[in-house]
Motif scaffolding. Structure first.
Motif, PDB file in Angstrom:
ATOM      1  N   ASP A  31       0.814  -1.215   0.000  1.00  0.00           N
ATOM      2  CA  ASP A  31       0.000   0.000   0.000  1.00  0.00           C
ATOM      3  C   ASP A  31       0.847   1.263   0.000  1.00  0.00           C
ATOM      4  O   ASP A  31       0.333   2.371   0.006  1.00  0.00           O
ATOM      5  CB  ASP A  31      -0.931   0.010   1.218  1.00  0.00           C
ATOM      6  N   THR A  32       2.149   1.089   0.041  1.00  0.00           N
ATOM      7  CA  THR A  32       3.050   2.228   0.077  1.00  0.00           C
ATOM      8  C   THR A  32       4.331   1.892  -0.651  1.00  0.00           C
ATOM      9  O   THR A  32       4.675   0.714  -0.839  1.00  0.00           O
ATOM     10  CB  THR A  32       3.370   2.645   1.536  1.00  0.00           C
ATOM     11  N   THR A  33       4.988   2.939  -1.038  1.00  0.00           N
ATOM     12  CA  THR A  33       6.274   2.709  -1.710  1.00  0.00           C
ATOM     13  C   THR A  33       7.404   2.445  -0.719  1.00  0.00           C
ATOM     14  O   THR A  33       8.490   2.059  -1.114  1.00  0.00           O
ATOM     15  CB  THR A  33       6.647   3.928  -2.560  1.00  0.00           C
ATOM     16  N   PHE A  34       7.136   2.636   0.510  1.00  0.00           N
ATOM     17  CA  PHE A  34       8.173   2.398   1.532  1.00  0.00           C
ATOM     18  C   PHE A  34       8.082   0.941   1.971  1.00  0.00           C
ATOM     19  O   PHE A  34       7.505   0.622   3.015  1.00  0.00           O
ATOM     20  CB  PHE A  34       7.988   3.349   2.717  1.00  0.00           C
ATOM     21  N   THR A  35       8.606   0.074   1.133  1.00  0.00           N
ATOM     22  CA  THR A  35       8.491  -1.374   1.393  1.00  0.00           C
ATOM     23  C   THR A  35       9.548  -1.894   2.357  1.00  0.00           C
ATOM     24  O   THR A  35       9.502  -3.047   2.751  1.00  0.00           O
ATOM     25  CB  THR A  35       8.634  -2.144   0.072  1.00  0.00           C
ATOM     26  N   SER A  36      10.485  -1.076   2.720  1.00  0.00           N
ATOM     27  CA  SER A  36      11.554  -1.523   3.614  1.00  0.00           C
ATOM     28  C   SER A  36      11.042  -1.887   4.994  1.00  0.00           C
ATOM     29  O   SER A  36      11.715  -2.579   5.751  1.00  0.00           O
ATOM     30  CB  SER A  36      12.643  -0.449   3.720  1.00  0.00           C
ATOM     31  N   GLN A  37       9.843  -1.420   5.327  1.00  0.00           N
ATOM     32  CA  GLN A  37       9.297  -1.738   6.651  1.00  0.00           C
ATOM     33  C   GLN A  37       8.695  -3.144   6.713  1.00  0.00           C
ATOM     34  O   GLN A  37       8.299  -3.607   7.768  1.00  0.00           O
ATOM     35  CB  GLN A  37       8.216  -0.720   7.009  1.00  0.00           C
TER      36      GLN A  37
END
Length: 467
Positions: free
Chosen positions: A45-51
């Motif tokens: 759901d977000t481009t911040f997949t590092s989480q």
């Protein structure tokens, strides 16, 4: 406080609703030692997949986190894990496990999981990686329970293979087939049972391994040659039918493992030691002079080795000489006639014996005389034959003598021209000559022609000689 909790629940629900698998790993069937790949696609759901963290697990155990393989699998692992972003869709992640050489142990169920804040958020569908397993190159293995068997023992042969899925089929060369089962959890084994006998000595069994799902899998193995110990097999190839008065040989023919250590001959009824002989090897018996009295004698040969002994027999059937029987009957009849004519007087028998003895003696004397004459003739003819054939003076015409003409040449003794004599009383003219006689051994005579008018005589000289 309650409103804050409700807001958090709503956000979490929205969050999980936007996190989903765009592609699940699918079942795959691959042959061992070939490449294979399993893929799962996650949309965030977000481009911040590092989480988020992605993990692969096999049969319920995690084998990789992100692109890092579990420590205890690094030494033997045959796969790599990659994480790639979709350039066209930044929120889309492709999670891949790639096997560059599939092993039999890679067979199982694989699943892709998504973690967030150390919590499991999503699980993909399970995918089964079906590996057509191939046994190790050392299989099949053919073995026997023992190296050496004795006649009558149970012979146990084994054909073993690594257990695989799908299972292999083992088959003996005699057609016995069995789809093997698990033995000790890892090995599949096919058994063969035989009864040890002499015909199995040196026997080798062949086992083949196949798999219906892998057509080109076809391997064979062969057991070591069997060693069967057995007592001797004995036979006498000669028949017992022999002629009276003629030497007869009987051979004790054997096959054994180990080799025969002793031969024994037993004639019944017993024979005198002077009537037969046994050779140094022990397996040949010779009868010197079989007669009618030996008819019906049973001769038995016994061969023995460390396993046991065996025997065989032959019965003598003596065949008499018909011609001798007729002669004996004729002589007997003549004797009876003589006895009747002489009124059973003893001198009649004596006369017959004397005549017979005289006849035999005369024959012997004639034979000896002829032999002596022949020998004497041979002794006399040898030097005559030698003289006639080897003499150097042999010729077909006895009246003609061949005389060889030598080469004659003249030469002054001092190689000077002699002066002619002035007076006959003062000078003697001597002329020297020589003759070259051939050295051929066949030449026994030669002649020379000398002209006498070449000589000059002096009236007062006594040295008119020729050289």
């Amino acid at each position: 406080m309650l409103s804050i909790l409700c807001t958090t629940i709503v956000l979490f629900v929205n969050f999980t609703n936007c996190l989903l698998f765009d592609g699940h790993p699918s079942n795959s069937t691959v042959r061992a030692k070939r490449a294979a790949s399993l893929i799962c696609i996650v949309e965030f759901d977000t481009t911040f997949t590092s989480q988020y963290k992605l993990k692969w697990k096999k049969d319920g155990e995690y084998i990789a986190t992100g692109d890092i393989v579990r420590e205890d699998l690094k030494i033997q692992h045959n796969f790599i894990v990659t994480i790639n972003e979709d350039n066209n869709r930044p929120k889309r992640i492709i999670y891949n496990i790639f096997f560059y050489s599939v092993l039999n142990s890679d067979r199982g169920f694989y699943q892709c999981d998504v973690f967030g804040n150390n919590s499991l958020l999503l699980e993909s569908d399970k995918a089964f990686l079906n590996v057509l397993q191939i046994p190790h190159d050392k299989y099949p293995l053919c073995t026997s329970y023992k190296d050496v068997y004795t006649e009558g023992d149970d012979v146990m042969l084994f054909c073993a293979s690594e257990y695989t899925e799908p299972p292999v089929t083992l088959r003996w060369n005699d057609g016995v087939t069995h789809v093997v089962e698990i033995v000790d959890g890892e090995t599949a084994r096919l058994q063969k049972r035989l009864i040890a006998n002499p015909d199995l000595n040196g026997y080798k069994a062949v086992c083949s391994m196949t798999n219906v799902q892998i057509p080109d899998l076809n391997r064979n193995c062969t057991t070591q040659p069997l060693t069967i110990y057995y007592k001797p097999r004995v036979s006498i190839p000669q028949t017992g039918l022999i002629s009276a008065g003629k030497q007869a040989f009987f051979i004790c023919d054997t096959t054994a493992n180990p080799a025969v250590t002793r031969y024994t001959w037993l004639p019944l009824p017993p024979l005198d030691n002077k009537e037969y002989n046994i050779d140094n090897t022990g397996h040949i018996l010779m009868l010197y002079n079989p007669t009618i009295k030996h008819d019906g004698t049973v001769i038995t040969c016994t061969a023995e080795n460390q396993i046991g002994s065996s025997s065989t027999s032959v019965t003598l059937m003596i065949q008499s000489d018909t011609r001798n029987d007729v002669t004996v009957k004729s002589q007997t009849k003549d004797s009876v006639i003589i006895d009747v004519n002489e009124n059973n007087k003893s001198h009649g028998n004596d006369t017959l014996n004397k005549e017979t003895s005289s006849g035999l003696s005369t024959d012997v004397i004639v034979i000896i005389t002829v032999a002596c004459v022949v020998l004497l003739v041979i002794i006399v003819m040898i030097p005559v034959y030698y003289y006639c054939l080897c003499s150097r003076n042999i010729t077909r015409n006895q009246t003609t003598t061949i005389v060889h003409q030598p080469e004659v040449y003249f030469e002054p003794r001092d190689r000077m021209t002699l002066p002619l004599p002035r007076t006959r009383d003062a000078t003697i003219w001597r002329r020297s000559f020589a003759a070259q006689a051939p050295d051929d051994k066949e030449v026994d005579a030669m002649y020379l022609e000398i002209q006498s008018n070449h000589y000059i005589y002096a009236a007062t000289s006594r040295s008119n000689t020729m050289r």
